[in-house]
Design a protein around this motif. Structure first.
Motif, short mmCIF file in Angstrom:
data_model
loop_
_atom_site.label_atom_id
_atom_site.label_comp_id
_atom_site.label_asym_id
_atom_site.label_seq_id
_atom_site.Cartn_x
_atom_site.Cartn_y
_atom_site.Cartn_z
N UNK A 5 0.71 -1.14 -0.05
CA UNK A 5 -0.06 -0.07 0.05
C UNK A 5 0.86 1.21 0.19
N UNK A 6 2.29 1.21 0.40
CA UNK A 6 2.92 2.53 0.40
C UNK A 6 2.67 2.96 1.74
N UNK A 7 2.74 4.02 1.98
CA UNK A 7 2.11 4.62 3.24
C UNK A 7 0.66 4.74 3.24
N UNK A 8 0.07 3.88 3.66
CA UNK A 8 -1.62 4.15 3.66
C UNK A 8 -2.16 5.30 4.22
N UNK A 9 -3.18 5.77 3.66
CA UNK A 9 -3.84 6.77 4.38
C UNK A 9 -4.74 6.30 5.47
N UNK A 10 -4.58 6.22 6.64
CA UNK A 10 -5.52 5.86 7.35
C UNK A 10 -6.41 6.80 8.32
N UNK A 11 -6.38 7.90 8.11
CA UNK A 11 -7.44 9.18 8.45
C UNK A 11 -7.57 10.11 7.39
N UNK A 30 -8.95 1.97 9.21
CA UNK A 30 -9.02 1.98 10.78
C UNK A 30 -10.19 1.73 11.40
N UNK A 31 -11.27 2.10 10.88
CA UNK A 31 -12.52 2.00 11.35
C UNK A 31 -12.99 0.50 11.58
N UNK A 32 -12.55 -0.11 10.38
CA UNK A 32 -12.80 -1.75 10.11
C UNK A 32 -12.15 -2.65 11.19
N UNK A 33 -10.79 -2.14 11.48
CA UNK A 33 -10.00 -2.98 12.34
C UNK A 33 -10.36 -2.69 13.67
N UNK A 34 -10.58 -1.40 14.04
CA UNK A 34 -11.09 -1.05 15.21
C UNK A 34 -12.32 -1.92 15.77
N UNK A 35 -13.40 -1.92 14.95
CA UNK A 35 -14.64 -2.41 15.23
C UNK A 35 -14.50 -3.85 15.19
N UNK A 36 -13.86 -4.60 14.44
CA UNK A 36 -13.50 -5.88 14.52
C UNK A 36 -13.11 -6.31 15.89
N UNK A 37 -12.09 -5.62 16.20
CA UNK A 37 -11.60 -5.70 17.69
C UNK A 37 -12.48 -5.61 18.80
N UNK A 38 -12.81 -4.41 18.65
CA UNK A 38 -14.26 -4.12 19.62
C UNK A 38 -15.20 -4.99 20.01
N UNK A 39 -15.81 -5.61 18.53
CA UNK A 39 -16.81 -6.48 18.63
C UNK A 39 -16.37 -7.89 18.79
N UNK A 40 -15.21 -8.17 19.01
CA UNK A 40 -14.87 -9.59 19.06
C UNK A 40 -15.04 -10.37 17.90
N UNK A 41 -14.78 -9.85 16.92
CA UNK A 41 -14.87 -10.66 15.56
C UNK A 41 -13.53 -11.72 15.47
N UNK A 42 -13.92 -12.90 15.44
CA UNK A 42 -12.84 -14.04 15.30
C UNK A 42 -12.76 -14.21 13.77
N UNK A 43 -13.66 -13.95 12.72
CA UNK A 43 -13.70 -14.43 11.72
C UNK A 43 -14.11 -13.22 10.66
N UNK A 44 -13.27 -12.84 9.91
CA UNK A 44 -13.50 -11.60 8.77
C UNK A 44 -13.98 -12.48 7.53
N UNK A 45 -15.07 -12.39 7.23
CA UNK A 45 -15.53 -13.27 6.03
C UNK A 45 -15.95 -12.23 5.06
N UNK A 46 -15.44 -11.97 3.84
CA UNK A 46 -15.71 -11.01 2.80
C UNK A 46 -15.36 -11.43 1.57
N UNK A 47 -15.34 -10.59 0.38
CA UNK A 47 -15.19 -10.86 -0.93
C UNK A 47 -13.71 -10.84 -1.08
N UNK A 48 -13.46 -11.63 -2.15
CA UNK A 48 -11.84 -11.74 -2.54
C UNK A 48 -11.33 -10.09 -2.95
#
Ligand code: GLU
Length: 284
Positions: A185-191, A201-219
């Motif tokens: 990504x190079x230096x990604x924009x995170x904000x 940032x929001x997705x990673x934060x929320x997955x942690x907060x919500x205790x997501x054990x499996x991220x299942x999404x499109x390739x």
């Protein structure tokens, strides 16, 4: 450990068959494992997200026969959380302000052969903080800026753990370990300049907060796992497992997109197509 997974659409348009396939894949994975299914509304983009699309998401998913836990987390209610996550990265000196426009970045990349114009999300730019005085002047002048994660700083911060970063990819054939390569990504924009956070940032934060054990999404999002793994390590979040499912295509083999109006669940419903027909078409 109980499986916790989520479907996380952005209400920027009506859901189409591709979204239905993804939502059903996630929902059934939770069901089969006796786990939990969460719905999360990823609406940080305040110009593109619309309340009517959010309403349609609830209607469409209910029509498909899905149910989910409430309350539903809506990211636009939680900008403060993402600010705090950004601040944690700032305190560790892992991010820097970037005032540059897209055009300036592309021009710079054209002059610097070690940088690439085609990262997974556009230019894979690597920069550095401006000298303090210059930065102060731009801030005082009210110039907008984004925050970029410095890959170099992240490497220094993690030491040998950076090269050892990996994530688990679960496939029907079994699980494999994938070495994380966030530097694509190079230096990604995170904000972002406009909303002070980013999908990453929001997705990673929320997955942690919500205790997501499996991220299942499109390739189509499989590259994101490389960066997400790094953010998890830098923010001391746990590492979920990943499953990237295939994308649904039309008869011609072309990927379905939001612009294919005919394939929206609303249009199908309005034309009298039954739920069973849709489920069958999607292989459920
Ligand atoms: N909000 C993202 C999208 O609509 C999905 C993100 C994710 O599942 O991590 O494509």
């Amino acid at each position: 450990m109980k499986l916790v997974t989520r479907f996380a659409p952005s209400p920027t348009g009506l859901l189409h068959l591709g979204h239905a396939f993804s939502a059903l894949t996630v929902f059934h994975a939770a069901r089969e494992a006796g786990g939990r299914f969460l719905l999360r509304i990823e609406d940080i983009d305040r110009t593109r997200c619309k309340p009517e699309f959010e309403t349609a998401i609830y209607e469409d998913l209910a029509w498909l026969g899905l149910d989910w836990e409430s309350p539903v987390r809506r990211q636009s209610d939680h900008f403060k959380d993402y600010d705090a996550a950004l601040n944690a990265l700032r305190e560790k000196n892992l991010v820097y302000r970037c005032f540059k426009t897209r055009k300036e970045i592309l021009d710079e990349i054209a002059r610097a052969p070690h940088l690439s114009a085609d990262g997974p999300e556009g230019p894979a730019y690597m920069g550095e903080p401006l000298p303090a005085e210059e930065e102060r002047a731009l801030i005082d002048a009210g110039e907008p800026f984004a925050w970029r994660l410095s890959i170099e700083a992240a490497k220094k911060h993690l030491g040998p753990a950076y090269e050892a970063l990996s994530f688990t990819e679960e496939t029907p054939e079994g699980a494999r370990t994938v070495k994380a390569a966030p530097e694509i990504f190079g230096d990604p924009v995170i904000a972002r300049k406009d909303n002070g956070t980013s999908y990453h940032l929001a997705s990673v934060h929320d997955d942690a907060l919500q205790g997501v054990t499996h991220v299942i999404r499109g390739e189509d999002l499989s590259h994101a796992a490389h960066l997400h793994r790094l953010l998890q390590a830098l923010l001391d979040y746990p590492a979920p497992a990943y499953r990237h499912h295939r994308l649904l295509t039309d008869e011609g083999g072309k990927r379905l997109a939001k612009r294919d109006k005919a394939a929206t669940l609303q249009a199908l419903r309005d034309s009298g197509v039954s739920r069973d027909h849709v489920l069958k078409r999607l292989g459920f």
